[in-house]
Design an enzyme around this catalytic site. Structure first.
Site, mmCIF file in Angstrom:
data_model
loop_
_atom_site.group_PDB
_atom_site.id
_atom_site.type_symbol
_atom_site.label_atom_id
_atom_site.label_comp_id
_atom_site.label_asym_id
_atom_site.label_seq_id
_atom_site.Cartn_x
_atom_site.Cartn_y
_atom_site.Cartn_z
ATOM 1 N N TYR A 94 0.847 -1.181 0.000
ATOM 2 C CA TYR A 94 0.000 0.000 0.000
ATOM 3 C C TYR A 94 0.886 1.234 0.000
ATOM 4 O O TYR A 94 1.844 1.324 0.780
ATOM 5 C CB TYR A 94 -0.897 0.019 1.248
ATOM 6 C CG TYR A 94 -1.811 1.217 1.321
ATOM 7 C CD1 TYR A 94 -2.852 1.385 0.407
ATOM 8 C CD2 TYR A 94 -1.645 2.188 2.311
ATOM 9 C CE1 TYR A 94 -3.690 2.486 0.474
ATOM 10 C CE2 TYR A 94 -2.485 3.292 2.386
ATOM 11 C CZ TYR A 94 -3.511 3.434 1.471
ATOM 12 O OH TYR A 94 -4.349 4.528 1.537
ATOM 13 N N ASP A 138 9.452 3.240 0.022
ATOM 14 C CA ASP A 138 8.370 3.777 0.844
ATOM 15 C C ASP A 138 8.553 3.338 2.297
ATOM 16 O O ASP A 138 8.335 2.177 2.630
ATOM 17 C CB ASP A 138 7.022 3.299 0.274
ATOM 18 C CG ASP A 138 5.826 3.903 0.998
ATOM 19 O OD1 ASP A 138 6.027 4.570 2.038
ATOM 20 O OD2 ASP A 138 4.685 3.699 0.522
ATOM 21 N N LYS A 170 3.745 9.062 9.026
ATOM 22 C CA LYS A 170 3.471 8.471 10.341
ATOM 23 C C LYS A 170 4.427 8.992 11.436
ATOM 24 O O LYS A 170 4.177 10.063 11.966
ATOM 25 C CB LYS A 170 3.438 6.949 10.210
ATOM 26 C CG LYS A 170 2.257 6.561 9.265
ATOM 27 C CD LYS A 170 1.954 5.106 9.131
ATOM 28 C CE LYS A 170 0.650 4.886 8.370
ATOM 29 N NZ LYS A 170 0.759 4.378 7.017
HETATM 30 C C1 LIG Z 1 0.095 4.750 5.629
HETATM 31 C C2 LIG Z 1 0.895 4.509 4.402
HETATM 32 C C3 LIG Z 1 0.851 5.377 3.288
HETATM 33 C C4 LIG Z 1 -0.146 6.488 3.167
HETATM 34 O O1 LIG Z 1 -0.006 7.472 4.135
HETATM 35 P P1 LIG Z 1 -1.258 8.419 4.473
HETATM 36 O O2 LIG Z 1 -0.689 9.425 5.403
HETATM 37 O O3 LIG Z 1 -2.293 7.522 5.095
HETATM 38 O O4 LIG Z 1 -1.731 9.001 3.192
HETATM 39 C C5 LIG Z 1 1.753 5.160 2.254
HETATM 40 N N1 LIG Z 1 2.623 4.143 2.292
HETATM 41 C C6 LIG Z 1 2.679 3.285 3.323
HETATM 42 C C7 LIG Z 1 3.673 2.178 3.314
HETATM 43 C C8 LIG Z 1 1.800 3.425 4.402
HETATM 44 O O5 LIG Z 1 1.822 2.535 5.405
#
Ligand SMILES: *Cc1c(COP(=O)(O)O)cnc(C)c1O
Length: 443
Positions: free
Chosen positions: A150, A245, A277
């Site tokens: 994701y 990511d 995060k």
């Molecule tokens: C949470 C997440 C996102 C998206 O971040 P948001 O602040 O929710 O838009 C992208 N990549 C990874 C790996 C994530 O866990």
């Protein structure tokens, strides 16, 4: 318009959810909060402190979600709260440069090898910008992603695979055009030959491979030995960028994120990184970062446009700075110890109850999968093939006993440095019953 109900404001979780459904789609502002995969009524939280959450009915839970990662130091850590209070007193938003955004960028660049950091507000914006940059830098259109990874909810990244090795993609959401999906090639995770084949066929068209540093959004999937380095070598060989990511794993899986356990050890760096995060400490902040030659293609220096009214918001910068400044070696030691302890308690309870399972780990992060002890979980197909039906009753049994787990089996479990012996004891007391409930669950 909805009727003003303030005179009879609902106070139970169920009543709040009912009222919310009348005015918020599905009653939630992010889908997984709706308990769709575990059933029942979502819990409305009103307060948090240390390792605990308190709901609208006054019930307290040990929190193993930690706001999906940001609360590395636990809830309402005094240093973070103080920093935020000071920032609020100084002004909520200036729409200008600020000293704290500089300090946070410098702090990030001191922990991982990046030359430039651009703040944005969400992880979705960070990955979206990274993709635009990779296309701008390479002059190519295609992006390779892995099934089950994701990267936020921008159009191209919601493409999901057809079955098998997909070199064509189907949109993963209504509203995503086939043209957008067609520019995203979705491959199975940990599958080197699928990557080799795809690059052999279309390498000249591929702008980037985007990968979670360690996948944590199909449950945790541990990258096979050397897989990330293979991605680095393959992209380099074909003139594509590697987008790493770390929105979830950054400054959580280890002090240098999952890269600290992977690229740092093996001696390589990606081209672009995304964070989120933890770097906001509970406030909406994320970042795209990387090598100067690529990052300087961003406006105002270069031709790749990106902007944000609230990017680098001073209150969010204060929360992120205080969180990262307090993320000491001791904190990572505690995270590591508590997460090991949690795994041992979980494995002990499941084994005692005779529940077949496996644990997947990525640094201080882990998740459980059911019915997978024979082969483990190496990709999205493995994750989906597990006995998912055991999770809903397990989750609700833990909830009843005051432990708030992620409301989906496809999520990592998050601890914080505030998880202490008392919190662990409450989890230990709840697990045996939940494990027995999971053991007798039927599909
Ligand atoms: C949470 C997440 C996102 C998206 O971040 P948001 O602040 O929710 O838009 C992208 N990549 C990874 C790996 C994530 O866990």
């Amino acid at each position: 318009m909805t009727e003003n109900t303030s005179n009879t404001a609902p106070t139970t979780n169920a009543a709040l959810y009912d009222a919310a459904r009348a005015v918020i789609p599905g009653g939630v502002n992010s889908p997984v909060r709706a308990f769709g995969s575990v059933g029942g009524s979502p819990v409305s939280m009103v307060k948090a402190a240390g390792p605990y959450l308190t709901d609208a009915e006054g019930r307290e839970y040990v929190d193993l979600v930690c706001s999906w990662g940001p609360m590395l130091l636990g809830h309402n850590h005094p240093a973070v709260v103080d920093a935020v209070h000071r920032a609020v007193d100084a002004g909520l938003s200036f729409g200008t440069s600020t000293p704290d955004e500089l300090r946070l960028a410098e702090l990030i660049a001191s922990k991982v090898p990046v030359d430039r950091v651009r703040m944005v507000s969400t992880g979705t914006e960070a990955t979206m910008t990274a993709i635009r940059l990779a296309r701008g830098a390479s002059g190519r259109n295609l992006v390779v992603k892995f099934a089950g990874c994701y990267h936020g909810h921008s159009d191209g990244l919601l493409a999901a695979a057809g079955s098998g090795v997909a070199t064509q993609s189907l949109p993963g959401s209504a509203g995503v055009t086939e043209a957008q999906a067609a520019e995203t090639l979705v491959l199975p995770y940990n599958d080197r030959s699928a990557l080799e084949e795809t690059f052999a066929a279309r390498g000249q068209e591929i702008a980037a491979v985007i990968t979670e540093a360690a996948p944590c959004n199909m449950g945790v999937v541990t990258p096979e030995e050397g897989f990330n380095q293979f991605l680095r070598d393959l992209t380099e060989r074909h003139g594509a960028l590697l987008i790493w990511d770390e929105v979830l794993t950054g400054f959580r899986a280890s002090a240098a994120g999952y890269w600290g356990l992977s690229g740092k050890v093996e001696g390589w760096t990606p081209d672009l990184w995304t964070f989120g995060k933890v770097i906001g400490g509970g406030m909406p902040t994320a970042a795209v970062a990387g090598r100067a030659e690529v990052m300087d293609l961003l406006a105002p220096l270069g031709p790749v446009y990106q902007a944000g009214t609230l990017s680098g918001n001073p209150v969010a910068m204060a929360a992120g700075l205080a969180t990262l400044q307090n993320a000491t070696e001791e904190v990572y030691g505690t995270l590591s110890r508590r997460s090991q302890q949690l795994e041992e308690l979980l494995v002990g309870a499941l084994t005692e109850a005779g529940v077949d399972h496996s644990i997947q780990r990525a640094g201080t992060l882990f998740s459980v999968a059911f019915g997978t002890s024979a082969g483990g979980v190496h990709n999205y197909a493995d994750a989906q093939a597990q006995d998912t039906f055991r999770y809903a009753p397990f989750f609700h049994a833990m909830l009843e006993h005051g432990v708030y787990l992620p409301p989906s089996v496809f999520e990592a479990w998050f601890v914080s440095s505030a998880h202490d012996d008392a919190a662990m004891e409450r989890i230990a007391a709840a697990l045996p019953y939940a494990a027995r409930v999971a053991a007798v669950a039927t599909a």
